[in-house]
Scaffold this motif. Structure first.
Motif, PDB file in Angstrom:
ATOM      1  N   PRO A   5       0.830  -1.205   0.000  1.00  0.00           N
ATOM      2  CA  PRO A   5       0.000   0.000   0.000  1.00  0.00           C
ATOM      3  C   PRO A   5       0.863   1.253   0.000  1.00  0.00           C
ATOM      4  O   PRO A   5       1.938   1.284   0.596  1.00  0.00           O
ATOM      5  N   ARG A   6       0.382   2.286  -0.670  1.00  0.00           N
ATOM      6  CA  ARG A   6       1.112   3.555  -0.725  1.00  0.00           C
ATOM      7  C   ARG A   6       0.995   4.294   0.602  1.00  0.00           C
ATOM      8  O   ARG A   6       1.899   5.001   1.018  1.00  0.00           O
ATOM      9  N   VAL A   7      -0.140   4.127   1.270  1.00  0.00           N
ATOM     10  CA  VAL A   7      -0.365   4.736   2.583  1.00  0.00           C
ATOM     11  C   VAL A   7      -0.794   3.628   3.537  1.00  0.00           C
ATOM     12  O   VAL A   7      -1.705   2.865   3.242  1.00  0.00           O
ATOM     13  N   SER A   8      -0.132   3.540   4.691  1.00  0.00           N
ATOM     14  CA  SER A   8      -0.486   2.555   5.711  1.00  0.00           C
ATOM     15  C   SER A   8      -0.679   3.285   7.034  1.00  0.00           C
ATOM     16  O   SER A   8       0.204   4.000   7.492  1.00  0.00           O
ATOM     17  N   LEU A   9      -1.867   3.114   7.623  1.00  0.00           N
ATOM     18  CA  LEU A   9      -2.223   3.750   8.899  1.00  0.00           C
ATOM     19  C   LEU A   9      -2.600   2.648   9.871  1.00  0.00           C
ATOM     20  O   LEU A   9      -3.651   2.035   9.741  1.00  0.00           O
ATOM     21  N   ASP A  10      -1.740   2.358  10.827  1.00  0.00           N
ATOM     22  CA  ASP A  10      -1.930   1.205  11.709  1.00  0.00           C
ATOM     23  C   ASP A  10      -2.187   1.646  13.145  1.00  0.00           C
ATOM     24  O   ASP A  10      -1.420   2.407  13.719  1.00  0.00           O
TER      25      ASP A  10
END
Length: 81
Positions: A5-10
């Motif tokens: 993924p280009r953006v990962s928010l965990d």
């Protein structure tokens, strides 16, 4: 192999973001809003949407920084989380 993924928010099961990854950023813009709050934007190239970006409000709270997503990308961007 699937594309990462280009953006990962965990959140790792918690309430607050604890891991933020943004790949292939063309520009980072940050601005202090108050003494304890920072607005930050990561602009993404190649999405087909002018000024496509992911933005965060980052607040100093005690001895930690709290990230909040203010705006998610609108273009063709793989976002996880």
């Amino acid at each position: 192999m699937p594309e990462k993924p280009r953006v990962s928010l965990d959140r790792s099961g918690g309430l607050h973001l604890d891991d933020v990854l943004v790949h292939d950023v063309s520009l980072v813009h940050a601005e202090m809003m108050t003494k304890r709050r920072l607005w930050m934007s990561c602009y993404l190239e190649g999405t087909g949407v002018e000024n496509d970006r992911v933005t965060f409000m980052i607040t100093a709270s005690g001895n930690r920084l709290v990230f909040e997503v203010e705006e998610r990308p609108r273009g063709n961007v793989s976002v996880e989380g």
